[in-house]
Design a protein around this motif. Structure first.
Motif, mmCIF file in Angstrom:
data_model
loop_
_atom_site.group_PDB
_atom_site.id
_atom_site.type_symbol
_atom_site.label_atom_id
_atom_site.label_comp_id
_atom_site.label_asym_id
_atom_site.label_seq_id
_atom_site.Cartn_x
_atom_site.Cartn_y
_atom_site.Cartn_z
ATOM 1 N N LEU A 268 -7.784 3.267 3.618
ATOM 2 C CA LEU A 268 -7.339 4.559 3.112
ATOM 3 C C LEU A 268 -8.524 5.481 2.864
ATOM 4 C CD1 LEU A 268 -4.772 6.100 2.280
ATOM 5 C CD2 LEU A 268 -5.120 5.277 -0.049
ATOM 6 N N THR B 177 0.835 -1.209 0.000
ATOM 7 C CA THR B 177 0.000 0.000 0.000
ATOM 8 C C THR B 177 0.863 1.249 0.000
ATOM 9 O OG1 THR B 177 -1.715 -1.168 1.263
ATOM 10 C CG2 THR B 177 -1.834 1.234 1.201
ATOM 11 N N SER C 205 -2.356 8.822 6.507
ATOM 12 C CA SER C 205 -2.376 7.421 6.089
ATOM 13 C C SER C 205 -0.972 6.926 5.767
ATOM 14 C CB SER C 205 -3.279 7.253 4.857
ATOM 15 O OG SER C 205 -4.608 7.572 5.156
ATOM 16 N N MET D 119 1.285 4.332 -2.814
ATOM 17 C CA MET D 119 1.087 5.733 -2.473
ATOM 18 C C MET D 119 2.286 6.608 -2.830
ATOM 19 S SD MET D 119 -0.746 5.314 1.273
ATOM 20 C CE MET D 119 -1.060 7.087 1.471
ATOM 21 N N VAL E 150 -6.502 0.143 0.282
ATOM 22 C CA VAL E 150 -6.642 1.390 -0.484
ATOM 23 C C VAL E 150 -8.108 1.817 -0.562
ATOM 24 C CG1 VAL E 150 -6.386 2.472 -2.747
ATOM 25 C CG2 VAL E 150 -4.544 1.051 -1.836
#
Length: 306
Positions: free
Chosen positions: A229, A45, A183, A49, A225
Protein backbone atom coordinates in the motif's frame (compact mmCIF):
# COMPACT_ATOMS: atom_id res chain seq x y z
CA UNK A 1 3.27 13.30 -14.83
CA UNK A 2 4.52 12.41 -11.34
CA UNK A 3 4.20 14.80 -8.40
CA UNK A 4 7.25 16.30 -6.72
CA UNK A 5 7.66 14.94 -3.20
CA UNK A 6 8.05 17.44 -0.35
CA UNK A 7 9.73 14.80 1.82
CA UNK A 8 12.68 12.38 1.48
CA UNK A 9 11.16 9.42 -0.39
CA UNK A 10 13.97 7.18 0.90
CA UNK A 11 12.30 7.11 4.35
CA UNK A 12 8.96 5.52 3.32
CA UNK A 13 10.87 3.31 0.87
CA UNK A 14 12.99 1.98 3.75
CA UNK A 15 9.88 1.40 5.89
CA UNK A 16 8.31 -0.51 3.01
CA UNK A 17 11.41 -2.68 2.57
CA UNK A 18 11.37 -3.68 6.26
CA UNK A 19 7.64 -4.42 6.09
CA UNK A 20 7.76 -6.64 2.99
CA UNK A 21 10.75 -8.50 4.41
CA UNK A 22 8.41 -10.04 6.99
CA UNK A 23 6.11 -11.43 4.30
CA UNK A 24 8.06 -14.64 3.67
CA UNK A 25 8.36 -15.29 7.41
CA UNK A 26 4.59 -15.09 7.96
CA UNK A 27 3.99 -17.30 4.90
CA UNK A 28 6.42 -19.90 6.26
CA UNK A 29 4.73 -19.83 9.67
CA UNK A 30 1.27 -20.49 8.20
CA UNK A 31 0.14 -23.95 7.10
CA UNK A 32 -2.72 -22.83 4.82
CA UNK A 33 -2.37 -23.05 1.00
CA UNK A 34 -0.82 -20.04 -0.73
CA UNK A 35 -4.11 -19.16 -2.46
CA UNK A 36 -5.90 -18.96 0.90
CA UNK A 37 -3.12 -16.92 2.48
CA UNK A 38 -3.17 -14.50 -0.44
CA UNK A 39 -6.96 -14.17 -0.43
CA UNK A 40 -7.33 -13.44 3.27
CA UNK A 41 -4.24 -11.24 3.31
CA UNK A 42 -5.84 -8.91 0.77
CA UNK A 43 -9.39 -9.30 2.12
CA UNK A 44 -8.28 -8.16 5.58
CA UNK A 45 -6.39 -5.28 3.96
CA UNK A 46 -9.57 -4.19 2.13
CA UNK A 47 -11.51 -4.35 5.41
CA UNK A 48 -8.87 -2.16 7.07
CA UNK A 49 -9.24 0.37 4.24
CA UNK A 50 -13.06 0.49 4.26
CA UNK A 51 -13.41 3.06 7.11
CA UNK A 52 -11.38 5.54 5.04
CA UNK A 53 -13.24 5.19 1.74
CA UNK A 54 -15.79 7.98 2.40
CA UNK A 55 -13.88 10.86 0.75
CA UNK A 56 -13.17 8.66 -2.28
CA UNK A 57 -16.66 7.22 -2.78
CA UNK A 58 -17.64 9.58 -5.59
CA UNK A 59 -14.39 8.83 -7.43
CA UNK A 60 -15.01 5.12 -7.05
CA UNK A 61 -18.54 5.36 -8.48
CA UNK A 62 -17.40 7.48 -11.43
CA UNK A 63 -14.68 5.09 -12.64
CA UNK A 64 -14.97 4.46 -16.36
CA UNK A 65 -15.10 0.92 -17.74
CA UNK A 66 -11.62 1.37 -19.23
CA UNK A 67 -10.08 2.47 -15.92
CA UNK A 68 -11.89 -0.24 -13.98
CA UNK A 69 -10.65 -2.84 -16.48
CA UNK A 70 -7.05 -1.67 -16.11
CA UNK A 71 -7.34 -1.73 -12.32
CA UNK A 72 -8.76 -5.25 -12.47
CA UNK A 73 -5.86 -6.30 -14.70
CA UNK A 74 -3.43 -4.91 -12.14
CA UNK A 75 -5.25 -6.84 -9.41
CA UNK A 76 -5.16 -10.01 -11.48
CA UNK A 77 -1.38 -9.84 -11.87
CA UNK A 78 -0.97 -9.00 -8.16
CA UNK A 79 -2.98 -12.11 -7.26
CA UNK A 80 -0.93 -14.15 -9.71
CA UNK A 81 2.26 -12.84 -8.11
CA UNK A 82 1.13 -13.80 -4.60
CA UNK A 83 -0.08 -17.21 -5.75
CA UNK A 84 3.19 -18.08 -7.47
CA UNK A 85 5.63 -16.46 -5.05
CA UNK A 86 3.90 -17.60 -1.85
CA UNK A 87 3.64 -21.05 -3.40
CA UNK A 88 7.38 -21.05 -4.05
CA UNK A 89 8.03 -20.59 -0.33
CA UNK A 90 6.39 -23.98 0.27
CA UNK A 91 9.02 -25.64 -1.91
CA UNK A 92 12.27 -23.79 -1.26
CA UNK A 93 14.04 -21.56 1.28
CA UNK A 94 13.33 -17.91 1.93
CA UNK A 95 16.68 -16.87 0.43
CA UNK A 96 16.17 -18.93 -2.73
CA UNK A 97 12.67 -17.54 -3.28
CA UNK A 98 13.25 -13.89 -2.46
CA UNK A 99 16.49 -13.80 -4.44
CA UNK A 100 14.44 -14.21 -7.61
CA UNK A 101 12.83 -10.86 -6.81
CA UNK A 102 16.14 -9.36 -7.95
CA UNK A 103 14.86 -9.91 -11.48
CA UNK A 104 11.99 -7.46 -10.93
CA UNK A 105 13.89 -4.24 -11.74
CA UNK A 106 15.24 -5.90 -14.89
CA UNK A 107 11.71 -6.68 -16.07
CA UNK A 108 10.55 -3.23 -14.99
CA UNK A 109 13.35 -1.36 -16.79
CA UNK A 110 12.68 -3.17 -20.08
CA UNK A 111 8.92 -2.85 -19.68
CA UNK A 112 9.09 0.85 -18.79
CA UNK A 113 11.30 1.51 -21.82
CA UNK A 114 8.99 -0.37 -24.20
CA UNK A 115 5.71 0.98 -22.81
CA UNK A 116 6.63 4.45 -21.55
CA UNK A 117 9.96 5.20 -23.27
CA UNK A 118 11.42 5.67 -19.79
CA UNK A 119 15.22 5.74 -19.88
CA UNK A 120 17.54 4.80 -17.04
CA UNK A 121 20.80 6.68 -16.45
CA UNK A 122 24.20 5.00 -16.52
CA UNK A 123 24.65 5.63 -12.79
CA UNK A 124 21.28 3.99 -12.13
CA UNK A 125 22.24 1.02 -14.28
CA UNK A 126 25.52 0.70 -12.38
CA UNK A 127 23.69 0.70 -9.05
CA UNK A 128 21.18 -1.81 -10.39
CA UNK A 129 23.95 -4.11 -11.60
CA UNK A 130 25.77 -4.04 -8.25
CA UNK A 131 22.54 -4.67 -6.35
CA UNK A 132 21.54 -7.59 -8.57
CA UNK A 133 24.99 -9.19 -8.23
CA UNK A 134 24.69 -8.81 -4.47
CA UNK A 135 21.18 -10.27 -4.45
CA UNK A 136 22.36 -13.24 -6.50
CA UNK A 137 25.16 -13.90 -4.00
CA UNK A 138 22.61 -13.89 -1.15
CA UNK A 139 20.81 -16.90 -2.53
CA UNK A 140 23.74 -18.59 -4.27
CA UNK A 141 24.35 -21.08 -1.49
CA UNK A 142 20.65 -21.89 -1.09
CA UNK A 143 19.54 -22.39 -4.67
CA UNK A 144 19.06 -26.13 -4.58
CA UNK A 145 19.18 -28.75 -7.28
CA UNK A 146 16.32 -30.92 -6.00
CA UNK A 147 13.11 -31.11 -8.00
CA UNK A 148 11.08 -29.21 -5.37
CA UNK A 149 13.66 -26.43 -5.11
CA UNK A 150 13.80 -26.04 -8.88
CA UNK A 151 10.01 -25.86 -9.10
CA UNK A 152 10.01 -23.30 -6.27
CA UNK A 153 12.62 -21.21 -8.09
CA UNK A 154 10.58 -21.27 -11.31
CA UNK A 155 7.40 -20.29 -9.45
CA UNK A 156 9.28 -17.32 -8.00
CA UNK A 157 10.53 -16.29 -11.46
CA UNK A 158 7.03 -16.23 -12.92
CA UNK A 159 5.72 -14.54 -9.78
CA UNK A 160 8.31 -11.80 -10.21
CA UNK A 161 7.31 -11.34 -13.84
CA UNK A 162 3.67 -11.03 -12.73
CA UNK A 163 4.39 -8.36 -10.12
CA UNK A 164 6.44 -6.44 -12.70
CA UNK A 165 3.40 -6.26 -14.97
CA UNK A 166 1.33 -5.19 -11.94
CA UNK A 167 3.79 -2.38 -11.18
CA UNK A 168 3.92 -1.16 -14.79
CA UNK A 169 0.12 -0.96 -14.97
CA UNK A 170 0.16 0.82 -11.63
CA UNK A 171 2.65 3.42 -12.88
CA UNK A 172 0.17 4.37 -15.62
CA UNK A 173 -3.03 4.19 -13.55
CA UNK A 174 -1.72 6.11 -10.53
CA UNK A 175 -1.70 9.25 -12.72
CA UNK A 176 -5.40 8.76 -13.53
CA UNK A 177 -6.88 7.80 -10.15
CA UNK A 178 -6.00 8.54 -6.52
CA UNK A 179 -3.54 6.18 -4.86
CA UNK A 180 -6.23 5.08 -2.37
CA UNK A 181 -8.72 4.11 -5.06
CA UNK A 182 -5.99 2.42 -7.06
CA UNK A 183 -4.97 0.25 -4.12
CA UNK A 184 -8.54 -0.42 -2.98
CA UNK A 185 -9.85 -1.55 -6.38
CA UNK A 186 -6.70 -3.54 -7.16
CA UNK A 187 -6.87 -5.37 -3.82
CA UNK A 188 -10.60 -6.09 -4.21
CA UNK A 189 -9.94 -7.40 -7.72
CA UNK A 190 -7.17 -9.66 -6.44
CA UNK A 191 -9.48 -11.00 -3.71
CA UNK A 192 -12.08 -11.87 -6.36
CA UNK A 193 -9.43 -13.62 -8.48
CA UNK A 194 -8.29 -15.65 -5.47
CA UNK A 195 -11.87 -16.52 -4.49
CA UNK A 196 -12.64 -17.80 -8.01
CA UNK A 197 -9.39 -19.79 -8.03
CA UNK A 198 -10.14 -21.36 -4.65
CA UNK A 199 -13.68 -22.25 -5.71
CA UNK A 200 -12.44 -23.75 -8.96
CA UNK A 201 -9.78 -25.83 -7.18
CA UNK A 202 -12.15 -26.77 -4.31
CA UNK A 203 -9.79 -25.26 -1.75
CA UNK A 204 -11.56 -24.90 1.64
CA UNK A 205 -12.25 -21.32 2.76
CA UNK A 206 -12.41 -22.18 6.47
CA UNK A 207 -11.17 -24.81 8.91
CA UNK A 208 -7.67 -23.42 9.46
CA UNK A 209 -6.01 -23.19 12.91
CA UNK A 210 -5.93 -19.96 14.90
CA UNK A 211 -2.24 -19.45 14.17
CA UNK A 212 -3.02 -19.28 10.44
CA UNK A 213 -5.68 -16.60 10.95
CA UNK A 214 -3.16 -14.56 12.94
CA UNK A 215 -0.70 -14.91 10.06
CA UNK A 216 -3.40 -13.77 7.59
CA UNK A 217 -3.92 -10.64 9.68
CA UNK A 218 -0.20 -9.97 10.07
CA UNK A 219 0.26 -10.41 6.31
CA UNK A 220 -2.43 -7.78 5.79
CA UNK A 221 -1.10 -5.24 8.29
CA UNK A 222 2.69 -5.50 7.96
CA UNK A 223 3.80 -6.31 4.37
CA UNK A 224 0.58 -5.20 2.65
CA UNK A 225 -0.46 -1.96 4.41
CA UNK A 226 3.07 -0.84 5.33
CA UNK A 227 4.57 -2.43 2.21
CA UNK A 228 2.49 -2.72 -0.96
CA UNK A 229 0.00 0.00 0.00
CA UNK A 230 2.86 2.34 0.82
CA UNK A 231 4.62 1.50 -2.46
CA UNK A 232 1.39 2.14 -4.40
CA UNK A 233 1.12 5.55 -2.75
CA UNK A 234 4.75 6.32 -3.60
CA UNK A 235 4.12 5.64 -7.31
CA UNK A 236 2.79 9.20 -7.57
CA UNK A 237 6.23 10.48 -6.57
CA UNK A 238 8.72 7.91 -7.89
CA UNK A 239 8.89 5.53 -10.85
CA UNK A 240 8.03 1.84 -10.83
CA UNK A 241 11.72 1.20 -11.52
CA UNK A 242 12.68 2.94 -8.26
CA UNK A 243 10.07 0.95 -6.32
CA UNK A 244 11.29 -2.30 -7.81
CA UNK A 245 14.91 -1.42 -7.00
CA UNK A 246 13.93 -0.67 -3.41
CA UNK A 247 12.33 -4.09 -3.17
CA UNK A 248 15.82 -5.49 -3.82
CA UNK A 249 16.29 -4.86 -0.13
CA UNK A 250 13.71 -7.59 0.59
CA UNK A 251 16.09 -10.53 -0.01
CA UNK A 252 18.51 -8.92 2.44
CA UNK A 253 15.89 -8.36 5.13
CA UNK A 254 14.13 -11.68 4.53
CA UNK A 255 17.36 -13.68 4.65
CA UNK A 256 18.37 -12.03 7.91
CA UNK A 257 14.91 -12.64 9.43
CA UNK A 258 14.95 -16.24 8.20
CA UNK A 259 18.29 -16.71 9.95
CA UNK A 260 17.01 -15.21 13.20
CA UNK A 261 13.44 -16.59 13.25
CA UNK A 262 13.52 -19.76 11.12
CA UNK A 263 17.04 -20.97 11.75
CA UNK A 264 18.01 -20.78 8.07
CA UNK A 265 21.77 -20.37 7.84
CA UNK A 266 23.54 -17.56 6.00
CA UNK A 267 26.84 -18.09 4.21
CA UNK A 268 29.60 -15.55 3.71
CA UNK A 269 28.43 -15.29 0.10
CA UNK A 270 25.05 -14.12 1.40
CA UNK A 271 26.53 -11.65 3.86
CA UNK A 272 28.81 -10.14 1.21
CA UNK A 273 25.92 -10.17 -1.24
CA UNK A 274 23.73 -8.31 1.23
CA UNK A 275 26.32 -5.57 1.60
CA UNK A 276 26.62 -5.30 -2.20
CA UNK A 277 22.83 -5.18 -2.63
CA UNK A 278 22.52 -2.38 -0.09
CA UNK A 279 25.39 -0.47 -1.70
CA UNK A 280 23.84 -0.80 -5.15
CA UNK A 281 20.49 0.28 -3.78
CA UNK A 282 22.05 3.42 -2.27
CA UNK A 283 23.73 4.26 -5.60
CA UNK A 284 20.48 3.73 -7.51
CA UNK A 285 18.36 5.85 -5.16
CA UNK A 286 20.93 8.67 -5.34
CA UNK A 287 21.58 8.34 -9.08
CA UNK A 288 19.93 11.64 -9.95
CA UNK A 289 21.97 13.59 -7.42
CA UNK A 290 25.19 11.83 -8.42
CA UNK A 291 24.56 12.53 -12.12
CA UNK A 292 23.87 16.23 -11.42
CA UNK A 293 27.06 16.41 -9.35
CA UNK A 294 29.09 14.93 -12.21
CA UNK A 295 27.58 17.39 -14.69
CA UNK A 296 28.14 20.28 -12.30
CA UNK A 297 31.81 19.37 -11.86
CA UNK A 298 32.27 19.16 -15.60
CA UNK A 299 30.96 22.70 -16.20
CA UNK A 300 32.59 24.11 -13.08
CA UNK A 301 29.31 24.83 -11.25
CA UNK A 302 28.57 23.96 -7.64
CA UNK A 303 25.88 21.35 -6.96
CA UNK A 304 22.69 22.79 -5.53
CA UNK A 305 21.06 20.84 -2.73
CA UNK A 306 17.81 19.06 -3.63
Amino acid sequence: MRKKASFPTAIPLFIGIIAVSFSSIFVKWASAPASIQGMYRLLFTVLLMLPFIGPYWSELKSLSFKKASMLFASGFFLALHFLLWMGSLKLTTVSSSTIILALEPVFIVFGAFILYKERTSRVSMLGMGVAIVGAVLIGWGDIGVSRDNLIGDMLSVFGTLAVSVHMLIGQKMITQVSSFIYSFVVFVSAVVVFAVYNLFTATPFIGYPGKDWLMFLLLAVVPTVFGHLLFNWLLQYVSATTISMSILGEPVGSSLLAFLLLGEQMTWFQIIGGLLAISGLVVFLNAGRLSRKAIGSQVGEPLKSA
